[in-house]
Scaffold this motif. Structure first.
Motif, PDB file in Angstrom:
ATOM      1  N   THR A 145       2.645   3.423 -11.198  1.00  0.00           N
ATOM      2  CA  THR A 145       2.927   4.267 -10.036  1.00  0.00           C
ATOM      3  C   THR A 145       3.149   5.701 -10.488  1.00  0.00           C
ATOM      4  OG1 THR A 145       5.335   3.891 -10.091  1.00  0.00           O
ATOM      5  CG2 THR A 145       3.997   2.320  -8.826  1.00  0.00           C
ATOM      6  N   PRO A 172       4.996   6.925  -4.422  1.00  0.00           N
ATOM      7  CA  PRO A 172       5.002   5.493  -4.762  1.00  0.00           C
ATOM      8  C   PRO A 172       5.998   5.227  -5.878  1.00  0.00           C
ATOM      9  CG  PRO A 172       3.010   6.553  -5.569  1.00  0.00           C
ATOM     10  CD  PRO A 172       3.695   7.550  -4.689  1.00  0.00           C
ATOM     11  N   ASN A 188       6.410   2.841  -1.171  1.00  0.00           N
ATOM     12  CA  ASN A 188       6.259   4.297  -1.045  1.00  0.00           C
ATOM     13  C   ASN A 188       7.558   4.872  -0.497  1.00  0.00           C
ATOM     14  OD1 ASN A 188       3.311   4.323  -1.669  1.00  0.00           O
ATOM     15  ND2 ASN A 188       3.222   3.135   0.222  1.00  0.00           N
TER      16      ASN A 188
END
Length: 346
Positions: A145, A172, A188
């Motif tokens: 991420t 994220p 998120n």
């Protein structure tokens, strides 16, 4: 294709070639290292050095490697680890490869660590600082991420290349790959959603609502249930991934961070960072019990088959071993830096 199949077979057969004891890997952040600990005794086995600002870490029992992400961006070009020849390195980092990710994104490094030799065998450039990583149960894919770039990178662990970029949403945070090894769930924290991502086609199938600022998650295997820690509201949400509906929410009423499920799936352990406690949620009754623990409980990772979880501190370089049934600390491990995304594998 034959070569890929052979390599995949080697990955899948890795579990039979190593000791079956639990091994704990703890990233030590600013200490630029990962501590390797025996899961049964709690004794230190080794320390893996050379992992700058390591925060995200993932692995799988069938895989011979760990995937470690750096939480800082760098302008440096990717250099070959000492254990990799110049020709081999060039083969994996050809100058003709197209960059993956949004234009203008900074660069960061994912390090591939061999679990047997405990050496870095690859460094892969990715678009933007890495927060957390996840590895598919079959050891084929990894996901990283990138909060600053609003997306995730998908890494093929056979070719050691970034094969996909998916814009999931603002900031994220955490990722989990399900038991099929084909779907990732990504929280998120910038817009209160969880994205369901198709790893093979690299796109978002759908987004599910999950509070204000969802971060860490835990998945209940075989049930289609996802537990999401919402740092914005101090609640844990229970999501039905089939319908996307919120089935239940559990109020902790303080800042929360990491969480993980007990082996039997009946209890959920949550780090209550804001009030120095660990919460144990009884998923049958819905009751929440809190036990003092501090300062600032942070990441949570269970030691499968032991009835215990690891909880790191955001304030001090230490990790507690917590008995799930009592919620009490039974041991404390000293680190060289703050403990981040811990991994327990056989």
């Amino acid at each position: 294709m034959l070569l890929a199949a052979a390599i995949a077979g080697a990955i899948l057969g890795f579990a039979s070639s190593i000791t079956r004891a639990q091994t704990v890997y703890i990233p030590e952040g600013g200490a630029n290292s990962v501590l390797v600990v025996d899961g049964a005794s709690g004794s230190t086995i080794a320390r893996i050095e050379g992992l700058e600002a390591v925060h995200g870490l993932s692995g799988a029992t069938v895989s011979g490697v760990l995937v470690a992400g750096s939480f800082v961006e760098t302008d440096k070009s990717v250099e070959a680890p000492a254990s990799v020849s110049a020709d081999e390195h060039a083969a994996h980092h050809g100058a003709t490869e197209k960059p993956v990710g949004p234009a203008g994104a900074g660069g960061s490094i994912l390090s591939i660590v061999d679990r047997v030799s405990e050496r870095i065998i690859r460094r892969i450039e990715v678009p933007g600082a890495v927060h957390h990583t996840a590895m598919s149960p079959d050891g084929r894919y990894a996901v990283a991420t990138h909060p600053g770039a609003d997306g995730i990178s998908i890494i093929d662990l056979i070719s050691y290349k970034v094969v996909g970029w998916v814009s999931t949403g603002p900031m994220p945070n955490y990722a989990i790959i399900d038991e099929t090894s084909k779907t990732a769930f990504v929280s998120n924290s910038g817009n209160g959603t969880v994205s369901e991502v198709d790893l093979e086609r690299a796109f978002v199938r759908r987004n599910m609502l999950a509070g204000d600022a969802p971060e860490h998650m835990a998945r209940r295997s075989g049930t289609g249930t996802l537990y999401v820690a919402d740092s914005g509201t101090g609640r844990v949400f229970e999501l039905d991934v089939k319908t996307g509906a919120i089935l239940r929410s559990f109020a902790i009423d303080s800042e929360i961070h990491g969480l993980d499920l007990s082996d039997d799936g009946k209890s959920l352990l949550v780090a209550v960072t804001g009030s120095d406690a660990v919460a144990v949620i009884n998923l049958n009754s819905g009751s929440v019990a809190k036990y003092p623990l501090g300062p600032e409980p942070y990441h949570v990772t269970k030691i499968t088959g032991s009835g215990q979880v690891l909880v790191s501190s955001r304030a001090n370089p230490e990790v507690w071993v917590i008995d799930i049934s009592s919620g009490k600390a039974v041991k404390k491990l000293q680190l060289a830096g703050i403990g981040h995304q811990m991994v327990v594998v056989r």
